[in-house]
Design a protein around this motif. Structure first.
Motif, PDB file in Angstrom:
ATOM      1  N   ILE A  84       0.837  -1.200   0.000  1.00 59.55           N
ATOM      2  CA  ILE A  84       0.000   0.000   0.000  1.00 59.55           C
ATOM      3  C   ILE A  84       0.873   1.250   0.000  1.00 59.55           C
ATOM      4  CG2 ILE A  84      -1.669   1.333   1.332  1.00 59.55           C
ATOM      5  CD1 ILE A  84      -2.882  -1.065  -0.070  1.00 59.55           C
ATOM      6  N   GLY A  85       1.947   1.255   0.793  1.00 60.45           N
ATOM      7  CA  GLY A  85       2.827   2.418   0.846  1.00 60.45           C
ATOM      8  C   GLY A  85       3.504   2.697  -0.478  1.00 60.45           C
ATOM      9  N   MET A  86       4.013   1.655  -1.137  1.00 55.64           N
ATOM     10  CA  MET A  86       4.662   1.836  -2.432  1.00 55.64           C
ATOM     11  C   MET A  86       3.655   2.312  -3.476  1.00 55.64           C
ATOM     12  SD  MET A  86       6.995  -1.625  -2.322  1.00 55.64           S
ATOM     13  CE  MET A  86       7.838  -1.385  -3.871  1.00 55.64           C
ATOM     14  N   TYR A 130      14.829   6.183  -2.592  1.00 56.22           N
ATOM     15  CA  TYR A 130      14.949   6.960  -3.828  1.00 56.22           C
ATOM     16  C   TYR A 130      13.754   6.689  -4.743  1.00 56.22           C
ATOM     17  CZ  TYR A 130      16.892   8.916  -8.114  1.00 56.22           C
ATOM     18  OH  TYR A 130      17.089   9.663  -9.251  1.00 56.22           O
ATOM     19  N   ASN A 131      13.324   5.438  -4.836  1.00 58.85           N
ATOM     20  CA  ASN A 131      12.266   5.085  -5.776  1.00 58.85           C
ATOM     21  C   ASN A 131      10.864   5.214  -5.208  1.00 58.85           C
ATOM     22  OD1 ASN A 131      13.649   4.043  -8.312  1.00 58.85           O
ATOM     23  ND2 ASN A 131      14.698   2.830  -6.768  1.00 58.85           N
ATOM     24  N   PHE A 132      10.672   4.873  -3.923  1.00 61.70           N
ATOM     25  CA  PHE A 132       9.322   4.855  -3.362  1.00 61.70           C
ATOM     26  C   PHE A 132       9.192   5.667  -2.076  1.00 61.70           C
ATOM     27  CE2 PHE A 132       9.596   1.016  -5.949  1.00 61.70           C
ATOM     28  CZ  PHE A 132       8.451   1.150  -6.718  1.00 61.70           C
ATOM     29  N   GLY A 133      10.234   6.349  -1.679  1.00 62.46           N
ATOM     30  CA  GLY A 133      10.140   7.255  -0.554  1.00 62.46           C
ATOM     31  C   GLY A 133      10.158   6.572   0.802  1.00 62.46           C
ATOM     32  N   PHE A 134      10.315   7.389   1.806  1.00 68.87           N
ATOM     33  CA  PHE A 134      10.348   6.880   3.179  1.00 68.87           C
ATOM     34  C   PHE A 134       9.003   6.277   3.569  1.00 68.87           C
ATOM     35  CE2 PHE A 134       9.926   7.498   7.796  1.00 68.87           C
ATOM     36  CZ  PHE A 134      11.055   6.807   8.221  1.00 68.87           C
ATOM     37  N   VAL A 135       7.915   6.794   3.015  1.00 71.05           N
ATOM     38  CA  VAL A 135       6.574   6.257   3.322  1.00 71.05           C
ATOM     39  C   VAL A 135       6.484   4.799   2.905  1.00 71.05           C
ATOM     40  CG1 VAL A 135       4.120   6.433   2.747  1.00 71.05           C
ATOM     41  CG2 VAL A 135       5.455   8.502   3.188  1.00 71.05           C
ATOM     42  N   HIS A 166      11.144   9.319  -6.262  1.00 73.99           N
ATOM     43  CA  HIS A 166      11.259   9.944  -7.575  1.00 73.99           C
ATOM     44  C   HIS A 166      10.332   9.263  -8.575  1.00 73.99           C
ATOM     45  CE1 HIS A 166      14.964  11.316  -5.663  1.00 73.99           C
ATOM     46  NE2 HIS A 166      15.077  12.228  -6.605  1.00 73.99           N
ATOM     47  N   VAL A 167       9.946  10.000  -9.576  1.00 76.91           N
ATOM     48  CA  VAL A 167       9.135   9.431 -10.654  1.00 76.91           C
ATOM     49  C   VAL A 167       9.964   8.485 -11.504  1.00 76.91           C
ATOM     50  CG1 VAL A 167       7.763   9.959 -12.704  1.00 76.91           C
ATOM     51  CG2 VAL A 167       7.648  11.461 -10.707  1.00 76.91           C
ATOM     52  N   GLU A 168      11.197   8.881 -11.818  1.00 75.81           N
ATOM     53  CA  GLU A 168      12.057   8.086 -12.683  1.00 75.81           C
ATOM     54  C   GLU A 168      13.261   7.569 -11.905  1.00 75.81           C
ATOM     55  OE1 GLU A 168      13.294  10.370 -16.011  1.00 75.81           O
ATOM     56  OE2 GLU A 168      11.274  10.906 -16.630  1.00 75.81           O
ATOM     57  N   PRO A 169      13.764   6.384 -12.278  1.00 79.71           N
ATOM     58  CA  PRO A 169      15.015   5.906 -11.679  1.00 79.71           C
ATOM     59  C   PRO A 169      16.190   6.711 -12.222  1.00 79.71           C
ATOM     60  CG  PRO A 169      14.299   4.399 -13.392  1.00 79.71           C
ATOM     61  CD  PRO A 169      13.202   5.414 -13.224  1.00 79.71           C
ATOM     62  N   PRO A 170      17.351   6.669 -11.558  1.00 78.08           N
ATOM     63  CA  PRO A 170      18.507   7.418 -12.056  1.00 78.08           C
ATOM     64  C   PRO A 170      19.057   6.788 -13.337  1.00 78.08           C
ATOM     65  CG  PRO A 170      19.147   6.040 -10.214  1.00 78.08           C
ATOM     66  CD  PRO A 170      17.655   5.940 -10.319  1.00 78.08           C
ATOM     67  N   ASP A 171      19.928   7.503 -13.999  1.00 79.44           N
ATOM     68  CA  ASP A 171      20.586   7.003 -15.197  1.00 79.44           C
ATOM     69  C   ASP A 171      21.453   5.805 -14.833  1.00 79.44           C
ATOM     70  OD1 ASP A 171      21.952   6.507 -17.514  1.00 79.44           O
ATOM     71  OD2 ASP A 171      22.558   8.585 -17.861  1.00 79.44           O
ATOM     72  N   ARG A 172      21.074   4.629 -15.328  1.00 87.68           N
ATOM     73  CA  ARG A 172      21.772   3.407 -14.945  1.00 87.68           C
ATOM     74  C   ARG A 172      23.181   3.337 -15.516  1.00 87.68           C
ATOM     75  NH1 ARG A 172      19.630   1.913 -10.358  1.00 87.68           N
ATOM     76  NH2 ARG A 172      17.372   1.577 -10.485  1.00 87.68           N
ATOM     77  N   LEU A 173      23.472   4.105 -16.540  1.00 87.00           N
ATOM     78  CA  LEU A 173      24.829   4.132 -17.080  1.00 87.00           C
ATOM     79  C   LEU A 173      25.778   4.843 -16.116  1.00 87.00           C
ATOM     80  CD1 LEU A 173      24.117   4.906 -20.846  1.00 87.00           C
ATOM     81  CD2 LEU A 173      24.645   2.700 -19.797  1.00 87.00           C
ATOM     82  N   LEU A 174      25.272   5.876 -15.442  1.00 85.99           N
ATOM     83  CA  LEU A 174      26.102   6.616 -14.493  1.00 85.99           C
ATOM     84  C   LEU A 174      26.014   6.033 -13.089  1.00 85.99           C
ATOM     85  CD1 LEU A 174      25.267  10.274 -15.621  1.00 85.99           C
ATOM     86  CD2 LEU A 174      27.285   8.910 -16.209  1.00 85.99           C
ATOM     87  N   TYR A 175      24.822   5.622 -12.702  1.00 90.22           N
ATOM     88  CA  TYR A 175      24.607   5.097 -11.354  1.00 90.22           C
ATOM     89  C   TYR A 175      23.820   3.784 -11.460  1.00 90.22           C
ATOM     90  CZ  TYR A 175      25.823   9.925 -10.347  1.00 90.22           C
ATOM     91  OH  TYR A 175      26.459  11.126 -10.305  1.00 90.22           O
TER      92      TYR A 175
END
Length: 805
Positions: A465-467, A715-720, A694-703
């Motif tokens: 539910i949180g995600m 980063y992807n789904f927040g502390f909630v 965040h809405v989008e994941p980071p650039d996988r080539l850089l990170y």
């Protein structure tokens, strides 16, 4: 057949708004029909989520929850839910605030009327139910005519129609009992919580199910599928919401099946045959359906849904019997597992089998529901059988399959890549999938008894539910980004099912012993073969090959899992007095394996295992055990170090980077620091980002990775989204600390606690193991076993450690 008046009256109460909506659409008022549909959708989502299987509970007469208690709770929740529904519709519906208010009043009145109608059925008040049915039929028809005419009578009739469910069935006696109910409100809420969770997860999952199909398949295909599922699954919907509770009650009260049940069973056979006949036409002569102007996918979905509707009826029969059981059962676990797993199947079905395979989703959902409902109480297999299907053998087989690093590819059989640098490139057909995933889901159904894993189920429910909530608040419907977000959600949630299996497993007697025996079997099978393969290949580091198949991520996640297994085997073996020679041989092989894996985390873990084992044996006055084990580990590690020393991979792995030479920081750890700084800075850049992600994941080539599961999650789904998992970790820690003297005296449990603590608080702070299918299933599984074992030691005298005896 007089008993049929009750389900028909219930249908008139539940489906009246839908009937008016369909009439408006058919007779030239589609805009007004859309407004009806939007309000109906919002109110159903809210009020259904808090319906709590009320009708079945009332008809079941379990004594735990009666109609007065349910009505009291609904009166307390009525205003907040109505206000929230009004707020959801006010900016979307064009009909004005008064129109929205009246429709919300109608749904609220229907919600209360469900309780009164159920009490009428319980007391066999057939005339009152018939009167209610006639009132709803006449008023709904009158309202439809008034709305089509758009005259002065439209608004007054809407008001009367909105209040009519209560005017037609209101019972002052029941209302008085509800207002004067002696049971405290919080006690009533606690009794209803599993049922609220059951209906809530169904309501949420239906929404996510439709949204997911819309995102992956597009609006046109999704529209055809929704219509086909509704058409083919109407039997299952009518049975679960109207006919089913009455029929199940009749089955319980009658000496044998009545005429109504026989006729209904005949109808099920006819519907199943119709579905099979339609599928045969679609596959063999599809041109016969060209006159309908509907594509092959639509009719394929209708055919599968007709068959699925029959399966769903069989599933709902089991569900309703559990709800109407005299002991007052609930189906929270079954509903949650079946619905979340169905949602998780959508991307795999679409990306691997194509859009056409989405037609089987309703049938798949029905089969999943039947499996979980059938296993709710005792599992699919009664574990009292002897021989190959005995409880002991089944538990050993489940644990062995969870631990075995055997991977397969959907497009190529067993995974066999000896390069050690395999990359699937994001192609699902090439992605190595561990058999532990299949063993996890199959084990959950086989063991059943979901009420014994309530803590894991509740944690999984709130994580889901949180995600989902954070994703929706960020705008889940943003095309490809929304699709990517849901796929990522599935990737996170799937390994968590092993937490449920672990609690089911840990409730069994001697569960830790069987866990250790299965782990020892895997280690003695895999480690020698992998060491021999390494020597034959002459690589200077651990080979992924086991001759028949290869181990995926053999230098990343598997070494830590195997050291964890070794620790469990070591502590349980010492507690149970296993042959010392076998443990010494295993220690020798594990020392060499850990060094050849070149995993610094596995080496540090091995060092901590040896140190912890030595300290515990020192207090137990078994230092000879510890010295023998440590000597063999050191000997094996030294031999492997001499073999690997000087190889290019060895030098690269343990050399310091140029910028970190003064500190002696290994290259991979220095890399991680760069990634951590990026993720932390991004998370703390904004309060909303920290809470929702965040809405989008980071650039996988850089990170390419956060190298920290918790940073990656936030980063992807927040502390909630992460909060329920954090609370479960804190609960586990507090429970272990409160029982620390008992844990210390139980050598087996102490070893398991140390392993889980390292994996959660060290390993996943340096990697994202809980996201990976193999390591994630392993960690969640043993974590669930730990929770079950900690719960068991609350009873006096349940410790089975050697010192206690």
């Amino acid at each position: 057949m007089r008993v049929m008046v009750f389900p028909v009256a219930f249908m008139a109460n539940t489906f009246a708004m839908m009937v008016v909506m369909i009439g408006l659409s058919l007779f030239g008022r589609p805009e007004l029909a859309a407004d009806f549909g939007l309000v109906h959708g919002a109110t159903v989502a809210l009020f259904y989520s808090f319906s709590g299987n009320a009708r079945s509970l009332i008809l079941g007469e379990s004594g735990r929850v009666d109609g007065a208690a349910i009505l009291r709770l609904r009166l307390l929740l009525l205003l907040p839910l109505a206000v929230l529904a009004f707020a959801l519709c006010i900016g979307v519906v064009d009909g004005g605030w008064l129109f929205i208010l009246l429709l919300v009043m109608r749904r609220a009145a229907e919600w209360l009327a469900e309780v009164f109608l159920s009490e009428q059925e319980l007391k066999h008040q057939g005339k009152a139910a018939l009167r209610f049915l006639l009132i709803q039929g006449v008023l709904s028809l009158a309202l439809l005519l008034a709305l089509l005419d758009d005259g002065v009578w439209a608004l007054p009739l809407t008001l009367v129609w909105a209040l009519s469910p209560l005017l037609g069935c209101l019972s002052l006696a029941l209302l008085g009992r509800a207002l004067g109910h002696a049971v405290p409100v919080m006690a009533g809420i606690r009794q209803m919580l599993p049922h609220f969770g059951s209906t809530a997860v169904i309501g949420v999952s239906v929404y996510v199910f439709r949204l997911f199909i819309l995102l992956v398949a597009g609006k046109e295909t999704a529209g055809d599928l929704f219509s086909a599922f509704a058409l083919g699954g109407i039997l299952g919907a009518v049975f679960s919401q109207a006919l089913g509770p009455t029929m199940v009650r009749q089955e319980r009260s009658a000496a044998g099946p009545g005429r109504m049940l026989q006729l209904f069973n005949l109808m099920l056979v006819l519907v199943a045959l119709a579905g099979c006949f339609l599928l045969a036409i679609v596959w063999s002569v599809p041109h016969l359906l060209d006159w309908t102007q509907k594509g092959q996918l639509f009719w394929l979905a209708v055919g599968c849904s007709l068959v699925g509707g029959v399966v769903m009826v069989l599933a709902q029969r089991i569900r309703l019997r559990i709800l109407q059981d005299a002991v007052g059962g609930d189906v929270f676990g079954s509903d949650m597992l079946a619905n979340i797993l169905l949602v998780a199947c959508i991307p795999f079905v679409f990306y691997e089998l194509g859009a056409g395979a989405l037609a089987v989703l309703y049938l798949l959902g029905a089969v999943l529901s039947w499996g979980f409902y059938a296993s709710e109480r005792h599992g699919l297999l009664h574990l009292r059988a002897r021989g190959l299907l005995s409880e002991r053998n089944l538990l050993l087989l489940i644990a062995f399959a969870i631990f075995l690093p055997l991977f397969f590819q959907l497009g190529g059989g067993l995974f066999d890549d000896r390069s050690g640098t395999f990359n699937s490139g994001g192609v699902l057909a090439l992605l190595p999938i561990p058999v532990s995933v299949l063993a996890c889901y199959l084990g959950v159904v086989l063991l059943g008894g979901y009420s014994r894993a309530r803590l894991s189920l509740v944690s999984l429910f709130f994580v889901f539910i949180g995600m989902l909530l954070t994703s929706l608040l960020l705008g889940l419907d943003q095309g490809g980004e929304g699709r990517q977000k849901l796929v990522l959600l599935v990737q996170y949630i799937l390994p968590m099912f092993a937490l449920v299996l672990g609690q089911q497993y840990g409730k069994r007697d001697q569960s830790l012993l069987m866990l250790a025996q299965a782990g020892a079997g895997v280690l003695f099978l895999v480690i020698p073969l992998q060491l021999i393969s390494t020597l034959l290949d002459g690589l200077g580091y651990l080979s992924p090959s086991l001759f028949i198949f290869s181990v995926y991520q053999h230098l990343q996640y598997v070494p830590v899992v195997f050291v964890a297994l070794f620790a469990i085997v070591l502590f349980v073996g010492a507690a149970k007095g296993w042959p010392r020679s076998g443990l010494l041989v295993l220690s020798l092989m594990m020392g060499g394996y850990a060094v050849l894996s070149m995993s610094m985390l596995a080496l540090c873990f091995m060092l901590l295992v040896c140190l912890g084992f030595f300290i515990r044996m020192l207090f137990w006055r078994r230092v000879d055990w510890a010295c023998g084990v440590i000597s063999c580990v050191v000997l094996g590690a030294a031999a492997a170090g001499l073999y690997a020393q000087g190889s290019e991979f060895f030098d690269h792995k343990f050399a310091a980077v140029t910028t970190g030479e003064a500190l002696g920081v290994p290259a991979n750890l220095s890399e991680r620091v760069v990634f951590w700084r990026f993720y932390v800075s991004e998370m703390l850049s904004d309060w909303g980002v920290f809470m929702l992600g965040h809405v989008e994941p980071p650039d996988r080539l850089l990170y390419p990775s956060a190298h920290n599961y918790y940073l990656d999650f936030i980063y992807n789904f927040g502390f909630v989204g992460l909060l329920p998992l954090i609370l479960l970790i804190l609960y586990s820690a507090c429970t272990a600390l409160r029982r620390l003297p008992r844990v210390w005296s139980d050598v087996e449990l102490l070893g398991l606690l140390g392993v889980v603590a390292f994996l959660l608080l060290v390993d996943n702070f340096l990697k994202v193991g809980l996201r990976q299918p193999y390591s994630g299933v392993f960690v969640f599984f043993i974590w669930g076993v730990l929770l079950a074992r900690l719960a068991k030691i609350r009873c006096a005298g349940c410790s089975d450690s050697p010192e206690a005896t």
